[in-house]
Enzyme design. Structure first.
Site, short mmCIF file in Angstrom:
data_model
loop_
_atom_site.label_atom_id
_atom_site.label_comp_id
_atom_site.label_asym_id
_atom_site.label_seq_id
_atom_site.Cartn_x
_atom_site.Cartn_y
_atom_site.Cartn_z
CG HIS A 56 -2.02 -0.99 1.14
ND1 HIS A 56 -3.16 -0.89 1.90
CD2 HIS A 56 -2.16 -2.11 0.38
CE1 HIS A 56 -3.96 -1.91 1.61
NE2 HIS A 56 -3.37 -2.66 0.70
CD GLU A 58 -1.85 4.24 3.36
OE1 GLU A 58 -2.99 4.60 3.65
OE2 GLU A 58 -1.59 3.36 2.52
CB CYS A 86 -6.81 -0.34 4.65
SG CYS A 86 -5.12 -0.96 4.80
#
Length: 174
Positions: A56, A58, A86
């Site tokens: 992801h 991040e 998430c």
């Protein structure tokens, strides 16, 4: 730079990373990590190319930052991301003790900072972090719509989308 214009600038940089992800065939989530009013790293989703569900935006930005800075600096670092983190990312941000998170649109399926769970505020684990949502929300949603209207052959169960049209309207638009 004024506070509002500073947030706008950093969020626009996250949106540019989301655009890059879209161009690369990835789910268009982009982010920047900001320390002392400077972007110290950026990330975009890389799950389709890598075939790794943990890649992801991040995680990529954190990994990039940790190549040049000590982990403790994350405590004084802000994250600007196009979509609400998430559950997995929200938990990691908590463990790294991120200073604050600013995001574009909510994540109604997997959101970890308010939409589904609120991992950023649970006092039974690491110190909480503040979250500010809704920055350039329409732009973030449009990135996602542009992705989901197209074919994604790398999806676990690809669905034909030849007749889909891009919805550019938002609730409340006239």
């Amino acid at each position: 730079m004024e506070e509002d214009s500073r947030h706008a600038y950093f969020m626009k940089q996250a949106l540019l990373m989301g655009e890059k992800a879209l161009e690369a065939g990835e789910t268009p989530v982009g982010c920047v990590l900001v320390y002392d009013n400077h972007i110290v790293s950026s990330g975009m989703n890389d799950t389709n190319r890598s075939m790794n569900g943990t890649r992801h935006a991040e995680f990529i930005a954190i990994e990039q930052m940790l190549r040049s800075y000590p982990k403790s600096l994350l405590r004084s670092t802000k994250l600007y991301v196009t979509v609400e983190p998430c559950v997995m990312c929200a938990s990691a941000l908590r463990q790294y003790r991120i200073q604050a998170v600013y995001f574009g649109c909510g994540n109604e399926r997997f959101g970890g900072t308010g939409s589904i769970l609120s991992l950023h505020t649970d006092f039974s684990i690491d110190p909480p972090y503040p979250v500010y949502g809704g920055l350039f929300s329409k732009e973030a949603v449009m990135l996602l719509r542009r992705f989901y209207v197209q074919e994604n052959e790398r999806a676990p169960k690809p669905r034909p989308k030849k007749n889909r049209e891009l919805n550019t309207r938002f609730e409340g638009d006239t």
